[in-house]
Design a protein around this motif. Structure first.
Motif, short mmCIF file in Angstrom:
data_model
loop_
_atom_site.label_atom_id
_atom_site.label_comp_id
_atom_site.label_asym_id
_atom_site.label_seq_id
_atom_site.Cartn_x
_atom_site.Cartn_y
_atom_site.Cartn_z
N GLN A 72 0.86 -1.18 0.00
CA GLN A 72 0.00 0.00 0.00
C GLN A 72 0.90 1.23 0.00
OE1 GLN A 72 -2.39 -0.89 3.55
NE2 GLN A 72 -4.16 -0.87 2.20
N PRO A 73 0.40 2.36 -0.50
CA PRO A 73 1.24 3.57 -0.49
C PRO A 73 1.45 4.05 0.95
CG PRO A 73 -0.97 4.08 -1.26
CD PRO A 73 -0.90 2.59 -1.12
N PHE A 74 2.51 4.82 1.14
CA PHE A 74 2.78 5.41 2.45
C PHE A 74 1.61 6.30 2.87
CE2 PHE A 74 7.36 5.10 0.98
CZ PHE A 74 7.65 4.01 1.78
N GLY A 75 1.49 6.55 4.16
CA GLY A 75 0.43 7.40 4.69
C GLY A 75 0.74 8.87 4.53
N MET A 76 0.98 9.29 3.32
CA MET A 76 1.23 10.69 2.96
C MET A 76 0.85 10.86 1.50
SD MET A 76 5.10 10.83 1.65
CE MET A 76 4.59 12.28 0.86
N GLU A 77 0.66 12.07 1.07
CA GLU A 77 0.29 12.30 -0.33
C GLU A 77 0.87 13.60 -0.83
OE1 GLU A 77 -4.02 14.30 -0.37
OE2 GLU A 77 -3.97 12.42 0.76
N LEU A 78 1.01 13.68 -2.14
CA LEU A 78 1.34 14.92 -2.83
C LEU A 78 0.04 15.41 -3.43
CD1 LEU A 78 4.53 13.69 -4.70
CD2 LEU A 78 4.42 14.95 -2.55
N GLY A 79 -0.25 16.69 -3.33
CA GLY A 79 -1.51 17.22 -3.83
C GLY A 79 -1.31 18.19 -4.99
N PHE A 80 -2.09 17.98 -6.04
CA PHE A 80 -2.09 18.87 -7.20
C PHE A 80 -3.52 19.31 -7.44
CE2 PHE A 80 1.75 16.44 -7.71
CZ PHE A 80 2.65 17.33 -8.26
N TYR A 121 4.02 6.27 -4.88
CA TYR A 121 3.71 7.41 -4.02
C TYR A 121 2.30 7.89 -4.36
CZ TYR A 121 8.52 7.59 -2.47
OH TYR A 121 9.73 7.28 -1.92
N LEU A 122 1.56 8.25 -3.33
CA LEU A 122 0.16 8.64 -3.48
C LEU A 122 0.05 10.10 -3.89
CD1 LEU A 122 -2.62 7.33 -3.03
CD2 LEU A 122 -2.53 8.17 -0.69
N ILE A 123 -0.76 10.36 -4.91
CA ILE A 123 -1.01 11.70 -5.41
C ILE A 123 -2.50 11.98 -5.34
CG2 ILE A 123 -0.91 13.25 -7.42
CD1 ILE A 123 1.41 11.49 -8.45
N GLU A 124 -2.87 13.10 -4.73
CA GLU A 124 -4.26 13.55 -4.78
C GLU A 124 -4.37 14.58 -5.90
OE1 GLU A 124 -7.75 15.69 -2.12
OE2 GLU A 124 -5.73 15.54 -1.29
N ILE A 125 -5.34 14.37 -6.76
CA ILE A 125 -5.66 15.33 -7.83
C ILE A 125 -7.02 15.87 -7.48
CG2 ILE A 125 -6.11 15.62 -10.30
CD1 ILE A 125 -4.15 13.26 -10.76
N CYS A 126 -7.12 17.19 -7.30
CA CYS A 126 -8.36 17.74 -6.77
C CYS A 126 -8.58 19.18 -7.21
CB CYS A 126 -8.34 17.68 -5.24
SG CYS A 126 -6.96 18.58 -4.49
N THR A 127 -9.79 19.63 -6.98
CA THR A 127 -10.10 21.04 -7.17
C THR A 127 -9.70 21.79 -5.91
OG1 THR A 127 -12.36 20.66 -6.40
CG2 THR A 127 -12.01 20.65 -8.80
N GLU A 128 -9.58 23.10 -6.02
CA GLU A 128 -9.31 23.93 -4.86
C GLU A 128 -10.50 23.86 -3.90
OE1 GLU A 128 -6.77 25.87 -3.91
OE2 GLU A 128 -5.55 25.98 -5.73
N ILE A 129 -10.24 24.00 -2.62
CA ILE A 129 -11.34 24.11 -1.64
C ILE A 129 -11.87 25.53 -1.74
CG2 ILE A 129 -11.94 24.10 0.79
CD1 ILE A 129 -9.81 21.96 1.21
N GLN A 130 -13.18 25.64 -1.94
CA GLN A 130 -13.79 26.98 -2.09
C GLN A 130 -14.15 27.57 -0.75
OE1 GLN A 130 -13.82 28.49 -5.11
NE2 GLN A 130 -12.76 26.65 -5.77
#
Length: 130
Positions: A72-80, A121-130
């Motif tokens: 499983q990926p590490f318990g951390m993420e990179l966010g874009f 490595y875990l990557i989150e791809i997301c919209t900005e929080i409004q």
């Protein structure tokens, strides 16, 4: 003054890893050593950097865990963040990422998805929080 300057991912192939992020997220290569065992991407004030597992081993004599595809990926993420989550997730997959969590909309309206990069490595791809 204290500044958060960089994150270094320990990887088997620095150049290949950097090219995944360059080709997927449009980052540019700031620097790579002639030995191709360390490199940095231009990602704003905080650099996303890569070091070969062997180079990292010379700095960390007590050792460290390495990211392995079968784990499983590490318990951390990179966010874009992006306005086009679906398109960026598809581009990441085309460049070698693996979908980990499909696109979902959070109760606060943010759209998110998770992929694993070619190094797990875990990557989150997301919209900005409004």
């Amino acid at each position: 003054m204290i500044r958060f300057k960089y994150v270094i991912l320990y990887v088997q192939d620095v150049e290949q890893s950097m090219n995944f992020y360059k080709n997927t997220f449009g980052t540019e290569i700031k620097f790579i050593t002639p030995e191709k065992d360390y490199g940095e991407l231009l990602t704003g004030e905080t650099s996303l950097s890569f070091a070969s597992v062997s180079l990292a081993g010379t700095n960390l004599k007590k050792g460290f865990l390495t990211a392995k595809k079968e784990d499983q990926p590490f318990g951390m993420e990179l966010g874009f963040t992006t306005d086009h989550v679906e398109a960026l997730v598809e581009k990441a997959i085309q460049n070698g990422a693996v979908l980990y969590e499909d696109i979902a909309v959070k109760p606060w309206g943010q759209k998110t998805a998770y992929v694993k990069d070619p190094n797990n490595y875990l990557i989150e791809i997301c919209t900005e929080i409004q």
